[in-house]
Design an enzyme around this catalytic site. Structure first.
Site, mmCIF file in Angstrom:
data_model
loop_
_atom_site.group_PDB
_atom_site.id
_atom_site.type_symbol
_atom_site.label_atom_id
_atom_site.label_comp_id
_atom_site.label_asym_id
_atom_site.label_seq_id
_atom_site.Cartn_x
_atom_site.Cartn_y
_atom_site.Cartn_z
ATOM 1 N N ASP A 1 38.766 20.211 20.098
ATOM 2 C CA ASP A 1 37.824 19.378 20.861
ATOM 3 C C ASP A 1 36.637 20.176 21.378
ATOM 4 O O ASP A 1 36.615 21.414 21.303
ATOM 5 C CB ASP A 1 38.563 18.688 22.021
ATOM 6 N N ASP B 1 47.215 15.461 32.895
ATOM 7 C CA ASP B 1 47.529 14.032 32.774
ATOM 8 C C ASP B 1 48.274 13.728 31.468
ATOM 9 O O ASP B 1 48.366 12.583 31.047
ATOM 10 C CB ASP B 1 46.257 13.175 32.896
ATOM 11 N N HIS C 1 47.607 14.868 28.397
ATOM 12 C CA HIS C 1 46.845 14.725 27.153
ATOM 13 C C HIS C 1 47.030 15.884 26.181
ATOM 14 O O HIS C 1 47.306 17.008 26.565
ATOM 15 C CB HIS C 1 45.355 14.480 27.428
HETATM 16 C C1 GLP Z 1 41.748 20.805 28.207
HETATM 17 C C2 GLP Z 1 41.844 20.862 26.697
HETATM 18 C C3 GLP Z 1 43.274 20.704 26.218
HETATM 19 C C4 GLP Z 1 44.182 21.641 26.979
HETATM 20 C C5 GLP Z 1 44.104 21.286 28.450
HETATM 21 C C6 GLP Z 1 45.051 22.108 29.312
HETATM 22 O O1 GLP Z 1 41.706 19.516 28.692
HETATM 23 N N1 GLP Z 1 41.033 19.853 26.106
HETATM 24 O O2 GLP Z 1 43.340 20.964 24.826
HETATM 25 O O3 GLP Z 1 45.512 21.519 26.522
HETATM 26 O O4 GLP Z 1 42.760 21.530 28.860
HETATM 27 O O5 GLP Z 1 44.431 23.259 29.741
HETATM 28 P P1 GLP Z 1 45.187 24.448 30.444
HETATM 29 O O6 GLP Z 1 45.831 25.225 29.350
HETATM 30 O O7 GLP Z 1 44.087 25.226 31.091
HETATM 31 O O8 GLP Z 1 46.152 23.881 31.411
#
Ligand code: GLP
Length: 268
Positions: A67, A142, A144
């Site tokens: 993304d 959340d 995702h």
């Molecule tokens: C962002 C990315 C995700 C990732 C998420 C969690 O939203 N788009 O791909 O999994 O962050 O991030 P973190 O690893 O910092 O908790």
């Protein structure tokens, strides 16, 4: 799905990097699906170490990132500008430290003047590369995957998604605040691979660490499959899925004893 539990973040990252390195050694021109966020940083550091000290070679590896924020992008000719794009993140945290060819690394183009068209093009590029051999995934607060926010279709494809307030808050804390950005200046939209796109990968490695993720990890892997927690789509996945957790992120799992038992039995 295999659930692997490691004592801490370092051990979780080491296991994950070992799995990726194993594939890169077996199939030097493999296609990796890569993720951003705080969670994969330890994995990337270990891959960099393997490249430097063990000669792990990425010269034929191709990558597709999950993304990118819409409206920002990274210009490698101005590497020190302050953008918080995921393209920059990948450049800083992995690509510039290994022997991967820049033309073999793809991150959705947040600056595309026709993002809808770009999304179709990205799907096509993944198909033309022969599909993703291994998709690395974190999980958002959340629930995702990538930027597939609650309510995203579990059959969705690469598209533009509106970010939730929680995602903006989480990601602001991690990346934007340090760079001196105001919360209201964060992009509200992103280009994201869809859940349907992700489920076509040939294998999946989902990683999570820390107490903060324990509840959402439990919901994703032991709760009902729901578009409200898009990572729960892992339960629909037909290929080889591995969830790698540290003790804290695993601490709310109901079947934790069974997961530990499976790992022991399989290893013996
Ligand atoms: C962002 C990315 C995700 C990732 C998420 C969690 O939203 N788009 O791909 O999994 O962050 O991030 P973190 O690893 O910092 O908790």
């Amino acid at each position: 799905m295999d659930v692997i539990i490691r004592s801490d973040y370092e051990q979780m990252s080491l296991y994950t990097a070992n799995r990726i390195a194993e594939l890169v050694r077996k199939k030097p021109d493999c296609v990796l699906g890569l993720a951003t966020g705080g969670t994969p940083i330890g994995t990337y550091r270990e891959l960099i170490r393997k490249h430097r000290e063990e000669g792990l070679c990425f010269s034929k590896v191709r990558t597709f990132n999950l993304d990118e924020y819409l409206g920002i992008g990274f210009n490698p000719e101005q590497p020190y500008s302050a953008d918080q794009s995921y393209a920059r993140f990948m450049h800083e945290e992995l690509f510039r430290h290994i022997d991967i060819l820049p033309e073999n690394t793809r991150v959705p183009d947040g600056l595309s003047d026709n993002p809808e068209e770009f999304c179709k093009h990205y799907e096509k590029a993944i198909r033309e590369a022969g599909g993703i051999d291994l998709q690395l995934l974190g999980i958002g607060g959340d629930g995702h995957w990538a930027f597939n926010e609650p309510g995203s279709s579990l059959a969705s494809r690469t598209r533009i998604e509106t970010l939730t307030r929680q995602t903006l808050d989480d990601n602001y804390e991690l990346f934007y605040r340090a760079a001196g950005f105001l919360r209201e200046d964060m992009p509200h939209f992103a280009i994201t691979m869809g859940i349907g796109t992700i489920l076509e990968a040939k294998s999946i490695l989902m990683i999570a660490n820390g107490k903060k993720k324990a509840n959402v990890v439990r919901q994703a892997i032991e709760g009902p499959v729901t578009s409200q927690i898009t990572a729960s789509a892992i339960q629909l996945y037909a290929g080889k899925a591995t969830v790698v957790l540290d003790e804290e992120a695993a601490s709310e799992l109901k079947n934790i004893d069974h997961y530990r038992h499976c790992e022991k039995v399989i290893a013996s």
